[in-house]
Write a protein that holds these residues in place. Structure first.
Motif, PDB file in Angstrom:
ATOM      1  N   TYR A 622       3.377  -1.495  -1.674  1.00 23.30           N
ATOM      2  CA  TYR A 622       2.236  -1.079  -0.852  1.00 23.30           C
ATOM      3  C   TYR A 622       2.732  -0.383   0.412  1.00 23.30           C
ATOM      4  CZ  TYR A 622       0.004  -4.533  -3.871  1.00 23.30           C
ATOM      5  OH  TYR A 622      -0.430  -5.240  -4.962  1.00 23.30           O
ATOM      6  N   PRO A 623       3.276   0.831   0.282  1.00 25.73           N
ATOM      7  CA  PRO A 623       3.754   1.562   1.469  1.00 25.73           C
ATOM      8  C   PRO A 623       2.595   1.944   2.380  1.00 25.73           C
ATOM      9  CG  PRO A 623       3.724   3.008  -0.431  1.00 25.73           C
ATOM     10  CD  PRO A 623       3.419   1.627  -0.952  1.00 25.73           C
ATOM     11  N   VAL A 624       2.919   2.289   3.584  1.00 25.78           N
ATOM     12  CA  VAL A 624       1.900   2.596   4.590  1.00 25.78           C
ATOM     13  C   VAL A 624       1.000   3.742   4.138  1.00 25.78           C
ATOM     14  CG1 VAL A 624       1.564   3.474   6.945  1.00 25.78           C
ATOM     15  CG2 VAL A 624       3.301   1.724   6.500  1.00 25.78           C
ATOM     16  N   LYS A 625       1.588   4.761   3.510  1.00 25.39           N
ATOM     17  CA  LYS A 625       0.783   5.918   3.122  1.00 25.39           C
ATOM     18  C   LYS A 625      -0.247   5.582   2.044  1.00 25.39           C
ATOM     19  CE  LYS A 625       4.105   7.653  -0.313  1.00 25.39           C
ATOM     20  NZ  LYS A 625       4.959   8.803  -0.678  1.00 25.39           N
ATOM     21  N   SER A 626      -0.086   4.429   1.366  1.00 27.74           N
ATOM     22  CA  SER A 626      -1.034   4.047   0.311  1.00 27.74           C
ATOM     23  C   SER A 626      -2.219   3.251   0.847  1.00 27.74           C
ATOM     24  CB  SER A 626      -0.325   3.226  -0.766  1.00 27.74           C
ATOM     25  OG  SER A 626       0.018   1.928  -0.275  1.00 27.74           O
ATOM     26  N   ILE A 627      -2.155   2.855   2.121  1.00 25.67           N
ATOM     27  CA  ILE A 627      -3.180   1.974   2.681  1.00 25.67           C
ATOM     28  C   ILE A 627      -4.366   2.794   3.187  1.00 25.67           C
ATOM     29  CG2 ILE A 627      -3.667   0.236   4.429  1.00 25.67           C
ATOM     30  CD1 ILE A 627      -1.801  -0.673   2.152  1.00 25.67           C
ATOM     31  N   ILE A 632      -7.893  -1.661   0.745  1.00 28.80           N
ATOM     32  CA  ILE A 632      -7.589  -2.885   1.481  1.00 28.80           C
ATOM     33  C   ILE A 632      -7.903  -4.140   0.662  1.00 28.80           C
ATOM     34  CG2 ILE A 632      -8.448  -4.314   3.386  1.00 28.80           C
ATOM     35  CD1 ILE A 632      -6.384  -2.487   4.356  1.00 28.80           C
ATOM     36  N   LYS A 633      -9.108  -4.168   0.054  1.00 28.18           N
ATOM     37  CA  LYS A 633      -9.523  -5.372  -0.657  1.00 28.18           C
ATOM     38  C   LYS A 633      -8.592  -5.667  -1.831  1.00 28.18           C
ATOM     39  CE  LYS A 633     -13.884  -5.723  -1.628  1.00 28.18           C
ATOM     40  NZ  LYS A 633     -15.185  -5.554  -2.326  1.00 28.18           N
ATOM     41  N   LYS A 634      -8.243  -4.625  -2.596  1.00 29.32           N
ATOM     42  CA  LYS A 634      -7.370  -4.823  -3.748  1.00 29.32           C
ATOM     43  C   LYS A 634      -5.989  -5.304  -3.331  1.00 29.32           C
ATOM     44  CE  LYS A 634      -5.289  -2.446  -7.695  1.00 29.32           C
ATOM     45  NZ  LYS A 634      -5.119  -1.163  -8.418  1.00 29.32           N
ATOM     46  N   VAL A 635      -5.428  -4.680  -2.305  1.00 26.00           N
ATOM     47  CA  VAL A 635      -4.094  -5.073  -1.836  1.00 26.00           C
ATOM     48  C   VAL A 635      -4.114  -6.511  -1.330  1.00 26.00           C
ATOM     49  CG1 VAL A 635      -2.288  -4.605  -0.133  1.00 26.00           C
ATOM     50  CG2 VAL A 635      -3.439  -2.706  -1.277  1.00 26.00           C
ATOM     51  N   ALA A 636      -5.173  -6.883  -0.615  1.00 21.72           N
ATOM     52  CA  ALA A 636      -5.285  -8.245  -0.100  1.00 21.72           C
ATOM     53  C   ALA A 636      -5.366  -9.255  -1.244  1.00 21.72           C
ATOM     54  CB  ALA A 636      -6.507  -8.365   0.801  1.00 21.72           C
ATOM     55  N   GLN A 637      -6.193  -8.950  -2.253  1.00 24.40           N
ATOM     56  CA  GLN A 637      -6.335  -9.875  -3.385  1.00 24.40           C
ATOM     57  C   GLN A 637      -5.011 -10.051  -4.117  1.00 24.40           C
ATOM     58  OE1 GLN A 637      -9.491  -7.841  -5.459  1.00 24.40           O
ATOM     59  NE2 GLN A 637     -11.121  -8.950  -4.383  1.00 24.40           N
ATOM     60  N   GLU A 638      -4.322  -8.945  -4.368  1.00 28.22           N
ATOM     61  CA  GLU A 638      -3.065  -9.021  -5.111  1.00 28.22           C
ATOM     62  C   GLU A 638      -1.973  -9.723  -4.306  1.00 28.22           C
ATOM     63  OE1 GLU A 638      -2.123  -5.042  -6.252  1.00 28.22           O
ATOM     64  OE2 GLU A 638      -3.701  -4.919  -7.769  1.00 28.22           O
ATOM     65  N   THR A 639      -1.975  -9.516  -3.009  1.00 33.88           N
ATOM     66  CA  THR A 639      -0.951 -10.153  -2.176  1.00 33.88           C
ATOM     67  C   THR A 639      -1.193 -11.655  -2.066  1.00 33.88           C
ATOM     68  OG1 THR A 639      -0.729  -8.118  -0.883  1.00 33.88           O
ATOM     69  CG2 THR A 639       0.162 -10.111   0.084  1.00 33.88           C
ATOM     70  N   ILE A 640      -2.451 -12.041  -1.857  1.00 32.41           N
ATOM     71  CA  ILE A 640      -2.768 -13.475  -1.795  1.00 32.41           C
ATOM     72  C   ILE A 640      -2.457 -14.130  -3.139  1.00 32.41           C
ATOM     73  CG2 ILE A 640      -4.633 -15.148  -1.576  1.00 32.41           C
ATOM     74  CD1 ILE A 640      -5.897 -13.283   0.506  1.00 32.41           C
ATOM     75  N   ALA A 641      -2.781 -13.455  -4.226  1.00 39.00           N
ATOM     76  CA  ALA A 641      -2.477 -13.999  -5.555  1.00 39.00           C
ATOM     77  C   ALA A 641      -0.979 -14.194  -5.732  1.00 39.00           C
ATOM     78  CB  ALA A 641      -3.019 -13.058  -6.630  1.00 39.00           C
ATOM     79  N   LYS A 642      -0.191 -13.236  -5.277  1.00 34.85           N
ATOM     80  CA  LYS A 642       1.263 -13.354  -5.377  1.00 34.85           C
ATOM     81  C   LYS A 642       1.759 -14.525  -4.534  1.00 34.85           C
ATOM     82  CE  LYS A 642       3.403 -10.666  -7.251  1.00 34.85           C
ATOM     83  NZ  LYS A 642       3.915 -10.579  -8.642  1.00 34.85           N
TER      84      LYS A 642
END
Length: 721
Positions: A622-627, A632-642
């Motif tokens: 999840y590099p900065v340019k992808s944010i 946001i919601k997808k990255v947050a869900q995947e990170t919390i899941a990890k």
């Protein structure tokens, strides 16, 4: 040029008071005029013709061989003739200090043409034939010049110049001058001044041009003629009030300028400018114009180059000018001209103000940066008369104190956990350095954090040079510009060719340190028109140590320092801190959510790298340019899941967790990122990405202080034995 002691001796207060303008400085022209006055007094002295001379033009010729070629003419008899005494018709000698005033040199800075004075400066290493031609032109060109002959016609001693012109008609005389010059030089090339001496009485001495008023007046008239005829003007002059002295006089419209402002070619400065009427747009008297031109030596000494632009940092004293202020200013200018130290005018002014105890509130600066282009056109950045040494100096001190003392960058002595953000002695913006003022002065301060350019020279709208001029002049920088530049640089670093570079955490920490320093409440160098970004412009207060004692840690966070550190950092950073009137939908809350997401990505990414030995981590995924707001919601869900996955893995391996791994971040992230839904967020992309990047940097640095722990274990072991 006189030293300060010599200057004071030659111009005591009562004498100096009559020479300098008493009125306060109110324009760039006023500064230039004062500089020109001081320079003239220090080089050619006072008097009517002193401002018109250019003693520095040939200063490198002083005390060099064959540096002065003198054509000697006897005008004491009825028929003018070349001298026939021991020195002869042509005398080749050394140009010396005691001859500077006598030769009365006035340089004409043009590729072609003759100097304004009868004394002319030849090119470097001219051959004897060329010098012979220049020697003859003292009679054939200068004495017959239209302006010179007009001046002679109205002067009581004009006959002197007319007889020189008469000699110019004699081929025999011209041939004799040529032969004498070539013979005297022995066939060798030389770099020389060429002038004349004249004998007026039978038993009199040969006299230099500077000793005769008619030569001085003709020189003056010739120089003045150029002030009204540049850029093909016929006569750009008229009666008006001089903008420098405030007196009614003949003003000129096409005079030269040490900074190349107010030129006829600068039509965009004066739309619809008629060259013939330029004196109406910018009226400056003849004498004031010449005095301004003499400021060039001091002006150039107070400039430096950076990003391909020329930065002017011209000191002056606020309020009415006095002899005491003039002495202090002259000392600053004299040291700028004569000291060889490789420092900027800002650093020199700082050192001098400390040594001489000069009040910084009285010492002001004209500040601008000029980007030269072809055809004598220039872009001028951020011009101001109200620059103060306070701003670059305090910014340098504030930044040093921030990275060495503030709790955001330093580890508490009582705590075995890292500081919120990393420092590194190899990164100039993350360690204390003695040359911080130089970094600020030269723009290197922003070069390290702003987006990189293919060409190191600034463009017309380059934010690096605009930020530099803003700091030097005390004007605020738009925080929107900073965020745009910061994010562009981060993305450039992330997508660099070197696969081992990884996430640029030191860069992000450097940018944040810079942002905090600029926001210092005593400097107020940040501004925005967007209420949502206003908290970013406020100064964080990190002076208070985050955790003072072990008891405080236990009371606030159940004994774990990470949660207390995170809470303190957020609360002490205005851009992230909740406030009483903060609604769940505020941009500050959204920014805090982006930061927390980044912190979790950084924390988990570090775990993956060091505990799982993963070559590709969440930080890479999840590099900065992808944010963006939509991701946001997808990255947050995947990170919390990890995070939950790693929590279960560690519990299976026997490690006991009271909750979720990194729960001090996860719990806060859940509260922030779900209400409102990120799809409804309003935060700007650059704002979102920078604070996400700051969060990643925080998370990657969020771990026990291994060095401190090892030190404590060693101390305990030694105590046991």
């Amino acid at each position: 040029m006189l030293t300060l002691e010599e200057f004071k001796e030659k111009y005591p207060p009562e004498t100096l008071r009559k020479e300098i303008p008493e009125s306060p400085i109110s324009s760039l022209r006023g500064i230039q005029y004062l500089y020109g006055k001081l320079y003239t007094l220090a080089t050619t002295g006072g008097g009517e013709y002193a401002p018109y001379l250019t003693p520095d033009a040939a200063s490198d010729l002083i005390d060099t061989d064959d540096s002065l070629v003198v054509v000697r003419i006897d005008l004491s008899s009825e028929n003018p003739q070349l001298a026939d005494d021991k020195k002869g018709a042509v005398w080749v000698t050394r140009y010396a200090d005691d001859l500077v005033q006598k030769v009365g040199h006035c340089k004409y800075p043009a590729a072609r043409g003759i100097d304004h004075s009868v004394t002319h400066q030849a090119g470097r290493n001219s051959d004897p034939e060329k010098l012979a031609r220049y020697a003859k032109e003292r009679l054939t060109k200068w004495a017959t010049d239209e302006v010179v002959t007009d001046a002679a016609a109205t002067h009581d001693d004009g006959w002197i110049i007319r007889e020189l012109a008469e000699l110019a008609e004699s081929e025999k005389v011209l041939e004799a001058i040529e032969n004498e010059v070539i013979a005297s030089l022995g066939g060798e090339s030389a770099t020389s001044l060429l002038t004349v001496q004249v004998k007026l009485e039978t038993d009199g001495e040969y006299r230099w041009p500077g000793e005769l008023d008619v030569f001085n007046e003709a020189m003056r008239q010739r120089k003045l003629s150029k002030l009204v005829t540049k850029n093909k003007a016929d006569d750009s002059s008229g009666a008006a009030t001089d903008l420098v002295t405030g007196t009614q006089s003949r003003t000129v419209g096409t005079s030269e300028d040490p900074q190349n402002y107010f030129l006829g070619k600068q039509r965009e400065t004066f739309p619809g400018l008629d060259i013939e009427e330029a004196w109406r747009s910018h009226p400056i008297s003849e004498d004031a114009a010449v005095t301004v031109m003499n400021a060039e030596t001091f002006v150039e000494a107070c400039t430096y180059r950076t990003f391909g632009a020329k930065v002017y940092y011209l000191p002056y004293f606020f309020g009415h000018q006095t002899p005491e202020k003039a002495y202090e200013l002259y000392e600053l200018l004299y040291s700028a001209v004569n000291e060889d130290e490789d420092v900027t005018p800002i650093e020199r002014a700082y050192l001098n103000s400390r040594e001489k105890d000069i009040s910084e509130t009285d010492l002001r600066f004209y500040v601008s940066a000029v980007m030269p282009h072809q055809m004598s056109r220039y872009d001028v950045f951020g011009e101001t008369l109200n620059g103060q040494l306070h701003y670059p100096k305090e910014l340098a001190l504030t930044h040093n104190q921030l990275v060495t003392n503030a709790s955001a960058f330093t580890t508490n002595a009582e705590n075995n956990w890292t500081a919120p953000l990393p420092t590194n002695e190899n990164w100039a913006l993350l360690s204390e350095t003695d040359d911080r003022l130089n970094s600020v002065s030269t723009g290197w301060y922003f070069h390290q954090t702003f987006a990189e350019r293919d060409d190191e020279d600034a463009d017309a709208d380059d934010p690096r040079i605009e930020a530099l001029v803003s700091v030097l002049s005390g004007n605020a920088i738009a925080v929107d510009v900073l965020l745009e530049e910061y994010v562009a640089r981060i993305i450039d670093e992330e997508s660099g060719d070197d696969e081992f570079d990884g996430f640029p955490s030191f860069l992000v920490a450097s940018q944040f340190a810079q942002l905090c320093a600029l926001a210092d409440e005593n400097l107020k160098l940040l501004t925005t028109t967007d209420p949502a970004k206003e908290p970013i412009t406020r100064q964080p207060h990190y002076e208070q140590i985050i955790m003072d004692t072990l008891e405080t840690i236990i009371a606030t966070d159940g004994g774990h320092p990470a949660g207390s550190k995170l809470e303190s950092f957020i609360n002490e950073t205005p851009a992230l801190a909740p406030s009483r009137d903060d609604s769940d939908g505020s941009v500050t809350a959204e920014r805090r959510g982006a930061f927390l997401l980044g912190a979790l990505v950084g924390d988990v990414g570090s775990y993956q790298e060091y505990s799982e030995d993963r070559s590709t981590t969440l930080v890479d995924q999840y590099p900065v340019k992808s944010i963006t707001r939509s991701r946001i919601k997808k990255v947050a869900q995947e990170t919390i899941a990890k995070t939950l996955t790693y929590t279960r893995q560690e519990k299976k391996s026997g490690q006991s967790y009271p909750g979720t791994k990194a729960d001090h971040i996860v719990d806060r992230l859940r509260e922030t990122i779900l209400n409102p839904d990120p799809d409804d967020w309003e935060i700007d992309t650059d704002d979102l990405r920078f604070y996400y990047a700051l969060g990643v940097t925080y998370g990657m640095n969020d771990h026990p202080d291994w060095g401190k722990l090892q030190s404590d274990e060693t101390d305990e072991s030694e105590e046991e034995h």
